[in-house]
Enzyme design. Structure first.
Site, PDB file in Angstrom:
ATOM      1  N   THR C  94       0.857  -1.180   0.000  1.00  0.00           N
ATOM      2  CA  THR C  94       0.000   0.000   0.000  1.00  0.00           C
ATOM      3  C   THR C  94       0.896   1.234   0.000  1.00  0.00           C
ATOM      4  OG1 THR C  94      -1.604  -1.213   1.311  1.00  0.00           O
ATOM      5  CG2 THR C  94      -1.845   1.180   1.250  1.00  0.00           C
ATOM      6  N   LYS C 170      -7.672   0.320  -2.284  1.00  0.00           N
ATOM      7  CA  LYS C 170      -7.100  -0.289  -1.080  1.00  0.00           C
ATOM      8  C   LYS C 170      -7.125   0.704   0.100  1.00  0.00           C
ATOM      9  CE  LYS C 170      -4.166  -2.465   1.688  1.00  0.00           C
ATOM     10  NZ  LYS C 170      -4.483  -3.621   2.502  1.00  0.00           N
ATOM     11  N   LYS C 239      -0.561   5.114   9.476  1.00  0.00           N
ATOM     12  CA  LYS C 239      -0.004   5.376   8.143  1.00  0.00           C
ATOM     13  C   LYS C 239      -1.114   5.289   7.098  1.00  0.00           C
ATOM     14  CE  LYS C 239       1.464   2.539   5.170  1.00  0.00           C
ATOM     15  NZ  LYS C 239       2.031   1.456   4.341  1.00  0.00           N
TER      16      LYS C 239
END
Lengths: 296, 296, 296, 296
Positions: C94, C170, C239
Site C-alpha cells: 500500500t 485499497k 499510516k
C-alpha cells in the site's frame, strides 16, 4: 418601578446591587437565602417564595442557572401564575431556544410580557454596571423595561422582536468563546510537543494576532495552570456548547467545531473536572497528547 | 550588508521595499520578473537566476510560496551551492517543520547559517515595516542578521536556537486564525438559520467579546461577502492547516479543531474557490446549512 | 517466469512461499536477511542487493513497508535502473497515490511495466494463497503477470488501466476498516459507561447487525484486551489513515470520519502504543471516557 | 395472555401480525386507524383510545415513534393510569435512556411492570418473526412476557435487570450502523474523485472485507442511488444518532464519530431529505466533494 429579582448567584447579586444603587425598589428571592445581607443593607426586601416575590412587581427579573431551574421557579413554583397580568418578565440568563419560545407564549396567554436580555460579561463587569445586554422582545415591552436595562449595562444591543433570538446570539457568542479556548489549548499543546514553552507560545500569540481580552485572559489562566476556582466552570461551558448544538440541530445547521469542543469537554467532565474553569480544556489537550511522557 | 532577496510576491516586495529604504543593498530574483520596476527604481539590482543572485551576498532572504518552491530554488536551482560559505539564509516564509530542519542541516554542512524568521502580518503591514517576526536560530547568526530583521519589523520575538521552532509557532498561530474564521462562519450561519441577519450577529460579537482586529477584519469581509480578491487565499489557508496537521502528526498531538477546519476547506476548494479569501469558509457554512432554501 | 521478490516481512514471506510452491523461480532480497531459511529450503535464491536480485528477472514483486522504503530500494538503491527494459514491476504494498503515479512514469520511461496489486487480507490468509488482489495497470502488462497473481490469490479484482487507482481502492477499504474499529471502540465505551459489560455488548452486535469477520475478529481482541502482539499495528493503521487523508486532500474530498479516527490514533501513539494492534483504539476510547474512574 | 398493542406503523403491524398468528389475543390502537383491516381480519380487536385498549390487558406492547409519542400516549393520554395494577408494559421502540428510566419508575409506583425490548431488524424481518430482541427488566417480569417475546423473535438477548440498558445497547448498535453507512459514503466519494466508478468500489469492498448484510444492503442502495422510499429515514437516523449523543453526554463519553455523522446528517436534513433513506448520506458526501463539477 417595582422589581422582583429571582436568582441571586454571583451574577444575579452583582446586577441586583447595581439596580438598588440606581434607585429601583427590589424584592429578592433566592433558593438559598445565604449571603444576601449586602443587598438587604442596600435596601432590598427578602421574599419567602418566588410567588410572594413577584406578586406586586411591575417587572420580574430572573437570573437562574438553566432551563430546569427556571422551569421549577416559574412553572412548578408558581411564579408565572402569581405575576400580575400586566407585569413583564425580563430573563437575563442563557436558556435554550425552545424553552425561551415556550415561556414567551405562556406569558402572552396570561397577558404578561416576556423580554429576553441575556448578558455578555463576567460578574466583575456586572458589578460596575458595564455588561453588554442582548435584548429581544415586543418593542412596547422592551421600551417599558428600558430604564432597568440601561441601569445594568454599558450598552444594549437590540436583537429584534422575537425573544429567543437574543438567546441565539448569546449562544453563538459563547460557542465562539469555547472554540477560542480550545484552539489556544490545542495550539499550545502542539507548541509544547515541539519543545516550545507554553508561556512563550501564549505570550507571542496573545500579544500579536490575538491581542484581545478573551484570549489574553484565558491565555493567562493556561500559562499559570490556574483552573480553580473557576471564573466560568467547565460544567457551564458544556451546558452552553450543548445549547449551541441543540439550536443547531433544531435549525439543521452543521457545527463541526462545536461537536469537536463538546467531545473534548466530555473528557474533562469524565475526569471529574466539571468545577474547574473551562480553560482547563488545556488539561484535556495535554492529556490526549501525553505531554507528561515527553522528556524535558 | 549585501542582501539577496529570493521570492518577490506581494509580501516579498513589501519587505524588500522597506529594506531598500533602510539603506540595504539588494539583489533581487523572482520566478516571474514582472512588476519589480518599483524595486529597481528604489535601487535594487535584478539577477537572472537564484545562483547569480546569492553568490556575493552576506545574507540571503527568501519569501517563497511553499516547501516545493523553496526546494526548487535552493536545492534543484543551485542557490544553496552557490551561496558563500559564511553567508546566512534568513527564511521568512512558512515552511513545514521537517523541511526547515533539513535546510538547517544542509546549510550547516556547507558552513552556512540558517535563521527562521516567519512573519505575522499582512502585506499592508509589511509595507509599513510593522510586521511581527518570529525568529529562531543559533544566537550568533541571529545577531548577525539583527539589523535587517529590525528594519523589517515592529517587533522581533526570539523563539530560541532551533530554527524550525519558529515555524511551529507561526503554524500554531495561523491554525488559530483559521479556527477563528471558521467559528465566526459557523456561528453566523446558526444565527441566520434562526432568522437573525448576518450583519447584526457579526456586529454584536466583534464589538463585544471579540473586539480584536482579526475578528473585525474577517467579520467585515463576511458581512460584505467580499471574498475576492483574496487578502489570504483559501488555498494558502489550506496549506497552513495542512502544515499544522503534519506538525501534529509528527509530534503525536491530536488537533480535532484543525481536522474539522480542514474538512470544511476541502468543500470550498472542491467548489473551485481556492483563489477566494479564506473567510469564504462562510460560504461553505452557508452551503452546508442550505441557507438559500430558507424563506426570508 | 523468473521473479525477483523484494521485501520479505511476514506478508512478503507468505506470498513468496505460495509462489515457490506454485513452481515459480524466485530470487529473494530483504533488508534483514534473517528468517529466510524456509524460503531457501523451498528453492528460493538469495541476492545480496536489490539490484542483483532484479537484474535477470521477468517480473519484480515488491512488498515493502511504505513509500520511503520503496523509494530507498527502487530509486536510491538502484533496483529500477538495474531492471531489464522489458521487465514488469508488480507492487503489492500500500503506497501513496502520488508515489504510485510517479513510479509508473519512471518505469514507463525505461520501457518497463508497472502493475499495482495491493492485497486485501492478513498474513494467515496469504499463506493459504487466499488473498484478494486489487489489480490495476496497462492490460497487456496485467495479462503478462496474471499467472503469478492467480497463484497468490483467491480472487483478482481488476480496477482498470491506471495503477494508482488500485491504491485508492485499497486505501478506501482500509480507511473503512479503521472506522469500523473506532466505532466498535466508541460504542463499547458508551455501553460500559452505562453499566453494561464490554463482552456482552460486543457479543450482541457482532452476532446480529455486524456478523462479519472484520467486526468479529476485532471485537474478540477488544473483549480479551489482547492488543499484543499486533496483527496490524496502530502505527501502520495510522499510516493508512494518513494515506486516505492525503488522497482526500489531493482530490479535495472531505472525510470527517478519517479526521476523527486520526485524532484518536494520535492519542494512542503519543501514549507509546504504536506497536500494539490497531484495535487498541479501544484503550484510547476507554481512557478519554475515564472508565477506570467509575465504580464497578 | 391478553395483549394491548399501541402503535401500528409498519414495524408495529408486522409484529402484531406475528403475535396474532401465534394465537395471542390482541386489542389494537393506533393514532390513525387506517390500514388495520388485515390485523382485524386476523382476529385483532380495535380500541378507540389507548386507555380503552389497555384496561383489560395482561401485557401492553408499545411500538411508538419516539419519546414524545410515547409520552403523549402513556402519560398525557392516560394509558399508564388505565393499565391494571399487575400488568406489564413491554416497550419495543427505541427511546432515550432517561425516559426509559422515568417510565420504569412510574410503572413501579403503580405496581406495574416495565420491560424494555427494543428490536434489531427491519419490518421484512419482523414479518417473518425473525427479529433479534434486546431485553432488559426485572427477571420475574421478563419471564412473564417470555412467550410473547419468543413468538416475535428469532433470538432474545437478555441484557440484565435494568430496562434502560437494553436501550443503550440498541442505541449503540444503531450508532455503529450510521457510522458504517457514512464510512461507505465517504470512501465511495473518495474513489469517485479519483476516477473510479462508485459501483466498482462498492462491489469490491462489500464482497471482501465488508461481506456483511448491512454493508451490502446499504451499498446496493448507494450504487443504485435508490434513496426513496426510505427503508429507514434520515430523520429517524438523525433521531437515533441524537439518542447516542445524549446518552454519551449523560455518561460523559466522547463519541467523535457520532458527532461527525450528526453534522453530515444536518446537511441532508437542511437540504430537505429527511424522508429519504439514511443511506442518502452518500448524497451529502458527493455534494460536499462537489463530484458533479468533475469531468466524466
Amino acid at each position: 418601578m417595582k422589581i422582583a429579582f429571582l436568582g441571586l448567584g454571583r451574577m444575579g447579586r452583582a446586577i441586583a446591587k447595581v439596580l438598588l444603587e440606581a434607585g429601583f425598589e427590589l424584592t429578592l428571592w433566592n433558593r438559598s437565602p445565604a449571603s444576601l445581607e449586602a443587598l438587604v443593607d442596600a435596601g432590598g426586601k427578602l421574599a419567602k417564595s418566588p410567588a410572594e416575590a413577584v406578586k406586586r412587581a411591575d417587572v420580574v427579573v430572573s437570573m437562574l442557572a438553566d432551563d430546569r431551574a427556571l422551569r421549577e421557579v416559574m412553572l412548578e413554583g408558581g411564579a408565572l401564575e402569581a405575576m400580575r397580568r400586566d407585569a413583564i418578565h425580563v430573563n437575563m440568563a442563557t436558556v435554550s431556544v425552545p424553552f425561551a419560545a415556550t415561556l414567551a407564549k405562556l406569558h402572552a396567554k396570561l397577558g404578561q410580557g416576556y423580554v429576553a436580555a441575556p448578558v455578555l460579561g463576567r460578574p466583575e463587569v456586572a458589578e460596575r454596571g458595564e455588561l453588554n445586554l442582548l435584548v429581544a422582545g415586543p418593542p412596547v415591552q422592551v421600551e417599558a423595561v428600558w430604564p432597568l436595562l440601561k441601569a445594568a449595562s454599558v450598552r444594549i444591543w437590540p436583537i429584534g422582536d422575537v425573544p429567543e433570538q437574543a438567546n441565539v446570539v448569546k449562544i453563538g457568542a459563547n460557542f465562539m468563546l469555547g472554540v477560542a479556548i480550545e484552539s489556544l489549548a490545542e495550539a499550545t499543546s502542539l507548541a509544547e510537543a515541539h519543545g516550545i514553552e507554553a508561556a512563550e507560545f501564549i505570550e507571542v500569540v496573545t500579544q500579536t494576532l490575538f491581542a484581545a481580552p478573551a484570549y489574553q485572559g484565558y491565555g493567562a489562566l493556561i500559562k499559570a495552570r490556574a483552573f480553580e476556582p473557576a471564573g466560568f466552570s467547565l460544567r457551564l461551558g458544556h451546558k452552553d456548547i450543548g445549547l449551541a448544538l441543540s439550536a443547531a440541530d433544531q435549525a439543521r445547521v452543521p457545527l463541526p467545531l462545536a461537536a469537536a469542543v463538546n467531545a473534548r469537554m466530555l473528557d474533562g467532565l469524565a475526569n471529574g473536572d466539571g468545577d474547574k474553569d473551562w480553560s482547563s480544556l488545556y488539561e484535556v489537550a495535554a492529556r490526549q497528547a501525553h505531554l507528561d511522557r515527553r522528556g524535558s
